[in-house]
Design an enzyme around this catalytic site. Sequence first.
Site, PDB file in Angstrom:
ATOM      1  N   LYS A   1       0.856  -1.183   0.134  1.00 56.75           N
ATOM      2  CA  LYS A   1      -0.033   0.107   0.015  1.00 56.75           C
ATOM      3  C   LYS A   1       0.953   1.281   0.039  1.00 56.75           C
ATOM      4  CE  LYS A   1      -4.062  -2.099   2.448  1.00 56.75           C
ATOM      5  NZ  LYS A   1      -4.801  -1.993   3.731  1.00 56.75           N
TER       6      LYS A   1
ATOM      7  N   TYR B   1     -12.480  -2.818  -2.800  1.00 59.53           N
ATOM      8  CA  TYR B   1     -12.947  -2.755  -1.566  1.00 59.53           C
ATOM      9  C   TYR B   1     -14.560  -2.651  -1.694  1.00 59.53           C
ATOM     10  CZ  TYR B   1      -8.349  -2.093   0.641  1.00 59.53           C
ATOM     11  OH  TYR B   1      -7.064  -2.307   1.049  1.00 59.53           O
TER      12      TYR B   1
ATOM     13  N   ASN C   1      -1.789   0.040   7.335  1.00 58.44           N
ATOM     14  CA  ASN C   1      -1.310  -1.121   7.649  1.00 58.44           C
ATOM     15  C   ASN C   1      -0.493  -1.904   6.775  1.00 58.44           C
ATOM     16  OD1 ASN C   1      -3.228  -1.737   6.059  1.00 58.44           O
ATOM     17  ND2 ASN C   1      -4.431  -2.725   7.422  1.00 58.44           N
TER      18      ASN C   1
ATOM     19  N   HIS D   1      -1.856  -5.067   1.667  1.00 58.94           N
ATOM     20  CA  HIS D   1      -3.062  -6.031   1.661  1.00 58.94           C
ATOM     21  C   HIS D   1      -2.814  -7.400   1.403  1.00 58.94           C
ATOM     22  CE1 HIS D   1      -6.957  -7.309   0.062  1.00 58.94           C
ATOM     23  NE2 HIS D   1      -6.544  -7.859  -0.917  1.00 58.94           N
TER      24      HIS D   1
ATOM     25  N   GLU E   1      -9.715 -11.216  -6.537  1.00 60.60           N
ATOM     26  CA  GLU E   1      -8.706 -10.215  -6.481  1.00 60.60           C
ATOM     27  C   GLU E   1      -7.549 -10.445  -7.392  1.00 60.60           C
ATOM     28  OE1 GLU E   1      -7.665 -10.121  -2.273  1.00 60.60           O
ATOM     29  OE2 GLU E   1      -9.713  -9.254  -1.603  1.00 60.60           O
TER      30      GLU E   1
HETATM   31  P1  IDP Z   1      -7.797  -6.592   5.799  1.00 58.40           P
HETATM   32  O1  IDP Z   1      -6.892  -5.590   5.093  1.00 58.40           O
HETATM   33  O2  IDP Z   1      -6.714  -7.028   7.022  1.00 58.40           O
HETATM   34  O3  IDP Z   1      -8.395  -7.818   5.093  1.00 58.40           O
HETATM   35  P2  IDP Z   1     -10.342  -5.651   6.007  1.00 58.40           P
HETATM   36  O4  IDP Z   1     -11.287  -5.730   7.114  1.00 58.40           O
HETATM   37  O5  IDP Z   1     -10.785  -6.326   4.631  1.00 58.40           O
HETATM   38  O6  IDP Z   1      -9.047  -5.905   6.311  1.00 58.40           O
HETATM   39  O7  IDP Z   1     -10.351  -4.054   5.761  1.00 58.40           O
HETATM   40  C1  IDP Z   1      -9.458  -3.418   4.608  1.00 58.40           C
HETATM   41  C2  IDP Z   1      -8.877  -2.340   4.908  1.00 58.40           C
HETATM   42  O8  IDP Z   1      -9.902  -1.055   5.179  1.00 58.40           O
HETATM   43  C3  IDP Z   1      -7.639  -2.538   5.843  1.00 58.40           C
HETATM   44  O9  IDP Z   1      -6.546  -3.180   5.504  1.00 58.40           O
HETATM   45  C4  IDP Z   1      -7.755  -1.157   6.471  1.00 58.40           C
HETATM   46  O10 IDP Z   1      -6.946  -0.370   5.563  1.00 58.40           O
HETATM   47  C5  IDP Z   1      -9.056  -0.569   6.371  1.00 58.40           C
HETATM   48  N1  IDP Z   1      -9.803  -0.772   7.582  1.00 58.40           N
HETATM   49  C6  IDP Z   1     -10.472  -1.781   8.066  1.00 58.40           C
HETATM   50  N2  IDP Z   1     -11.225  -1.553   9.191  1.00 58.40           N
HETATM   51  C7  IDP Z   1     -10.897  -0.245   9.498  1.00 58.40           C
HETATM   52  C8  IDP Z   1     -11.252   0.528  10.686  1.00 58.40           C
HETATM   53  O11 IDP Z   1     -11.857   0.010  11.715  1.00 58.40           O
HETATM   54  N3  IDP Z   1     -10.906   1.721  10.696  1.00 58.40           N
HETATM   55  C9  IDP Z   1      -9.826   2.339   9.665  1.00 58.40           C
HETATM   56  N4  IDP Z   1      -9.702   1.655   8.625  1.00 58.40           N
HETATM   57  C10 IDP Z   1     -10.111   0.298   8.567  1.00 58.40           C
HETATM   58 MG    MG Z   2      -9.919  -7.905   3.521  1.00 58.81          MG
END
Ligand code: IDP
Ligand code: MG
Length: 151
Positions: free
Chosen positions: A11, A51, A125, A128, A139
């Site tokens: 990212k 997303y 984070n 992805h 994906e």
């Molecule tokens: P993942 O990346 O671990 O699969 P997902 O729940 O699919 O997590 O969420 C996609 C992305 O959305 C996350 O990597 C993060 O960048 C963002 N995200 C998810 N939940 C939150 C939140 O509660 N607050 C802010 N950003 C979030």
């Molecule tokens: Mg995810």
Amino acid sequence: MPIEQTLILIKPDGLHRRLTGLTIDRLDAAGLTMVAAKMVSVSKELAETHYAEHLGKPFYPNLIKYIRGVFHGLPDHRVLAMVYRGESCIAKVREVAGATNPEAAAPGTIRGSFGRVTTAGQFENVLHASANPTDAEREIALWFKKEEILP
Ligand code: IDP
Ligand code: MG
């Protein structure tokens, strides 16, 4: 154990903070193999399709901006997209990555070591990684043409 493929995106925060090499090292150490890689300029449409499951959630608008590099000033909205292959690859990459919320991610994982939560509550984070086989298939097809992936 099944041979799987998974999509990994470095990212914009990962690119900006020069965490690409470190991430690839960790995936190498986990015994996983890169079978495709390219820099991608992420259109709004690609971000929204990737997303789609998060449409309507409070963090969604900033998530689309984040994955397009708007918060990191990167040219071209760029990310590094890769496909990895290996035994139980999907779970292994998620393990290396750590939990979604950097503050909850285990120490030593990529997200636990290098991720952060911004003052606006955005999770930065680093990468992805597909969550399960269904997501991985969708994906990979979204980001790569078949002929861009080594057989
Ligand atoms: P993942 O990346 O671990 O699969 P997902 O729940 O699919 O997590 O969420 C996609 C992305 O959305 C996350 O990597 C993060 O960048 C963002 N995200 C998810 N939940 C939150 C939140 O509660 N607050 C802010 N950003 C979030
Ligand atoms: Mg995810």
